[in-house]
Design a protein around this motif. Sequence first.
Motif, PDB file in Angstrom:
ATOM      1  N   ASN A  84       0.834  -1.199   0.000  1.00  0.00           N
ATOM      2  CA  ASN A  84       0.000   0.000   0.000  1.00  0.00           C
ATOM      3  C   ASN A  84       0.872   1.253   0.000  1.00  0.00           C
ATOM      4  OD1 ASN A  84      -2.359  -1.585   0.173  1.00  0.00           O
ATOM      5  ND2 ASN A  84      -2.189  -1.656   2.405  1.00  0.00           N
ATOM      6  N   ASN A  85       0.261   2.340  -0.405  1.00  0.00           N
ATOM      7  CA  ASN A  85       0.959   3.633  -0.423  1.00  0.00           C
ATOM      8  C   ASN A  85       2.328   3.504  -1.101  1.00  0.00           C
ATOM      9  OD1 ASN A  85       1.487   6.334   0.051  1.00  0.00           O
ATOM     10  ND2 ASN A  85       2.205   5.993   2.146  1.00  0.00           N
ATOM     11  N   LEU A  86       2.294   2.997  -2.313  1.00  0.00           N
ATOM     12  CA  LEU A  86       3.537   2.767  -3.043  1.00  0.00           C
ATOM     13  C   LEU A  86       4.309   4.058  -3.254  1.00  0.00           C
ATOM     14  CD1 LEU A  86       2.189   0.112  -5.465  1.00  0.00           C
ATOM     15  CD2 LEU A  86       4.399  -0.088  -4.312  1.00  0.00           C
ATOM     16  N   LYS A  87       5.625   3.944  -3.168  1.00  0.00           N
ATOM     17  CA  LYS A  87       6.527   5.074  -3.366  1.00  0.00           C
ATOM     18  C   LYS A  87       7.475   4.761  -4.521  1.00  0.00           C
ATOM     19  CE  LYS A  87       6.483   5.983   1.622  1.00  0.00           C
ATOM     20  NZ  LYS A  87       7.302   6.162   2.840  1.00  0.00           N
ATOM     21  N   PRO A  88       7.987   5.781  -5.181  1.00  0.00           N
ATOM     22  CA  PRO A  88       8.926   5.520  -6.282  1.00  0.00           C
ATOM     23  C   PRO A  88      10.104   4.651  -5.857  1.00  0.00           C
ATOM     24  CG  PRO A  88       8.194   7.795  -6.359  1.00  0.00           C
ATOM     25  CD  PRO A  88       7.638   7.202  -5.088  1.00  0.00           C
ATOM     26  N   GLU A  89      10.527   4.772  -4.606  1.00  0.00           N
ATOM     27  CA  GLU A  89      11.657   3.966  -4.145  1.00  0.00           C
ATOM     28  C   GLU A  89      11.305   2.496  -3.951  1.00  0.00           C
ATOM     29  OE1 GLU A  89      10.525   6.810  -2.791  1.00  0.00           O
ATOM     30  OE2 GLU A  89      10.571   6.726  -0.574  1.00  0.00           O
ATOM     31  N   ASP A  90      10.033   2.155  -4.111  1.00  0.00           N
ATOM     32  CA  ASP A  90       9.629   0.747  -4.085  1.00  0.00           C
ATOM     33  C   ASP A  90       9.838   0.071  -5.440  1.00  0.00           C
ATOM     34  OD1 ASP A  90       6.825   1.692  -2.037  1.00  0.00           O
ATOM     35  OD2 ASP A  90       8.709   0.774  -1.376  1.00  0.00           O
ATOM     36  N   THR A  91      10.208   0.839  -6.439  1.00  0.00           N
ATOM     37  CA  THR A  91      10.470   0.276  -7.760  1.00  0.00           C
ATOM     38  C   THR A  91      11.606  -0.737  -7.677  1.00  0.00           C
ATOM     39  OG1 THR A  91       9.697   2.223  -8.952  1.00  0.00           O
ATOM     40  CG2 THR A  91      11.270   0.795 -10.091  1.00  0.00           C
ATOM     41  N   ALA A  92      11.306  -1.966  -8.108  1.00  0.00           N
ATOM     42  CA  ALA A  92      12.284  -3.048  -7.995  1.00  0.00           C
ATOM     43  C   ALA A  92      11.712  -4.299  -8.633  1.00  0.00           C
ATOM     44  CB  ALA A  92      12.619  -3.327  -6.534  1.00  0.00           C
ATOM     45  N   VAL A  93      12.568  -5.284  -8.793  1.00  0.00           N
ATOM     46  CA  VAL A  93      12.109  -6.635  -9.100  1.00  0.00           C
ATOM     47  C   VAL A  93      11.868  -7.328  -7.767  1.00  0.00           C
ATOM     48  CG1 VAL A  93      12.671  -8.844 -10.156  1.00  0.00           C
ATOM     49  CG2 VAL A  93      13.392  -6.715 -11.268  1.00  0.00           C
ATOM     50  N   TYR A  94      10.696  -7.889  -7.605  1.00  0.00           N
ATOM     51  CA  TYR A  94      10.317  -8.530  -6.345  1.00  0.00           C
ATOM     52  C   TYR A  94      10.401 -10.047  -6.515  1.00  0.00           C
ATOM     53  CZ  TYR A  94       8.864  -4.155  -4.262  1.00  0.00           C
ATOM     54  OH  TYR A  94       8.865  -2.893  -3.725  1.00  0.00           O
TER      55      TYR A  94
END
Length: 116
Positions: A84-94
């Motif tokens: 939730n409340n995604l942020k640009p710094e969450d950009t990644a391969v999961y």
Amino acid sequence: QVQLVESGGGLVQAGGSLRLSCAASGRTYSLYTMGWFRQAPGKERDFVARISTRDFSTSYSDSVKGRFTISRGNAKNTVYLQINNLKPEDTAVYYCNADRPGATYWGQGPQVTVSS
């Protein structure tokens, strides 16, 4: 052997939500934990969250506490990561991860991209 198949990645705007799924197959009876790691461009793969297959206890990295929730699906060998409340710094391969004594398994890793 254990196989992990993930789904649910994509492009999301900042502030949005996303749910990732991971289904395990094979020798799943031997697994101790299932969880998620992520790897941003140019960075190392970092721990995100983990759930025990024994007592369903969970743990999170400090950077995601309060925004990420790991849970176990009704299908015994499925785990979810609600973001939730995604942020640009969450950009990644999961990457989905599963552990048993003597072995660690990885999924292919869906891409999550958060636009600002």
